[in-house]
Design a protein around this motif. Structure first.
Motif, short mmCIF file in Angstrom:
data_model
loop_
_atom_site.label_atom_id
_atom_site.label_comp_id
_atom_site.label_asym_id
_atom_site.label_seq_id
_atom_site.Cartn_x
_atom_site.Cartn_y
_atom_site.Cartn_z
N ASP A 299 0.80 -1.22 0.00
CA ASP A 299 0.00 0.00 0.00
C ASP A 299 0.83 1.28 0.00
O ASP A 299 0.27 2.38 -0.03
CB ASP A 299 -0.99 0.01 1.17
N SER B 12 1.00 -10.73 -6.49
CA SER B 12 0.16 -10.51 -5.32
C SER B 12 0.56 -11.31 -4.09
O SER B 12 0.38 -10.84 -2.96
CB SER B 12 -1.31 -10.81 -5.67
N ASN C 131 -1.52 -1.78 5.94
CA ASN C 131 -2.93 -1.85 6.32
C ASN C 131 -3.28 -0.97 7.51
O ASN C 131 -3.83 -1.43 8.52
CB ASN C 131 -3.36 -3.29 6.60
N ASP D 282 -8.64 -2.50 4.66
CA ASP D 282 -8.80 -2.84 3.24
C ASP D 282 -7.73 -2.20 2.35
O ASP D 282 -7.84 -2.20 1.13
CB ASP D 282 -10.19 -2.43 2.74
N TYR E 30 -4.74 -3.16 1.50
CA TYR E 30 -4.11 -4.10 0.55
C TYR E 30 -4.99 -4.26 -0.69
O TYR E 30 -4.53 -4.09 -1.83
CB TYR E 30 -3.89 -5.46 1.22
N ASP E 31 -6.26 -4.55 -0.47
CA ASP E 31 -7.18 -4.76 -1.60
C ASP E 31 -7.34 -3.49 -2.43
O ASP E 31 -7.35 -3.55 -3.67
CB ASP E 31 -8.56 -5.21 -1.09
N GLU E 32 -7.44 -2.35 -1.77
CA GLU E 32 -7.61 -1.08 -2.49
C GLU E 32 -6.36 -0.76 -3.31
O GLU E 32 -6.46 -0.23 -4.42
CB GLU E 32 -7.91 0.05 -1.51
N LYS F 168 -6.38 -2.85 -6.43
CA LYS F 168 -7.37 -2.30 -7.38
C LYS F 168 -6.81 -1.06 -8.09
O LYS F 168 -6.99 -0.90 -9.30
CB LYS F 168 -8.66 -1.92 -6.64
#
Length: 205
Positions: free
Chosen positions: A149, A170, A177, A181, A183-185, A188
């Motif tokens: 991130d 990935s 973090n 969220d 990591y996911d953001e 994306k």
């Protein structure tokens, strides 16, 4: 030609370190295995002077996690980490380094932070990574390391802006973090910007 880029897999970012990334050590075996697939391998290394202005300790009354203005730019304040020549700034003990072509140090200017392996956060100072990749006819950059991130994300985004095809592996990265969220953001955002997000198992040449 393809290059593997290992971002900041240093002791201070591993469990027990000054700015530990949860499960950061779990990516080391993945990266070591990936290195067997590449003929060209580069790494970045956070390398801060002790008086770096991104450290909360250098701002009396301020705490880690606060955001200040640094030279007109928003700056997250971090714990003291990856200080030049310190043990925490060294690469992870179990990380294989015998095939590395070059290490690019970043974060040397105490007045500006440097997340990306290409530029500082103000895009004024260049690490030389772009020129080195061009010099060696690298077109595809496969990015791994810490943290997804921050330094990994900005390295991937700059790779794309510099005209390289960028791949984020990935399972070879983890996130700070600060929000659950992140990591996911981050994945994306990288994908939306043009990076291909793949697993290490999908890397085959």
């Amino acid at each position: 030609m393809k290059a593997l880029l290992i971002v900041d897999v240093q002791k201070d970012f591993l469990p027990g370190g000054a700015l530990a990334v949860k499960d950061g050590d779990k990516i080391i075996p993945v990266i070591n295995k990936l290195q067997e697939k590449f003929d060209f391998i580069l790494a970045t290394q956070d390398w801060h002077p002790a008086n770096h202005k991104s450290f909360a300790a250098n701002h009396p009354g301020k705490k880690t996690g606060e955001v200040i203005k640094l030279g007109g730019t928003d700056q997250m304040l971090w714990p003291v980490h990856c200080v030049q020549e310190s043990e925490g700034a060294q690469f992870a003990k179990d990380l294989k380094r015998d095939k590395w072509n070059k290490v690019f140090k970043k974060g040397l200017n105490p007045l500006v932070d440097s997340y990306s392996g290409f530029f500082d956060n103000k895009k004024k100072e260049d690490t030389g990574l772009t020129a080195y990749l061009h010099e060696h006819n690298i077109s595809d950059v496969y990015v791994t390391g810490l943290a997804a991130d921050y330094c990994v994300k900005f390295t991937v985004l700059d790779a794309l802006k510099e005209g390289f095809d960028a791949y984020l592996i990935s399972d070879a990265t983890r996130a700070v973090n600060l929000s659950p969220d992140d990591y996911d953001e981050s994945l994306k955002e990288m994908s939306k910007s043009g990076a291909e997000v793949i697993s290490s198992a999908a890397v085959s040449f």
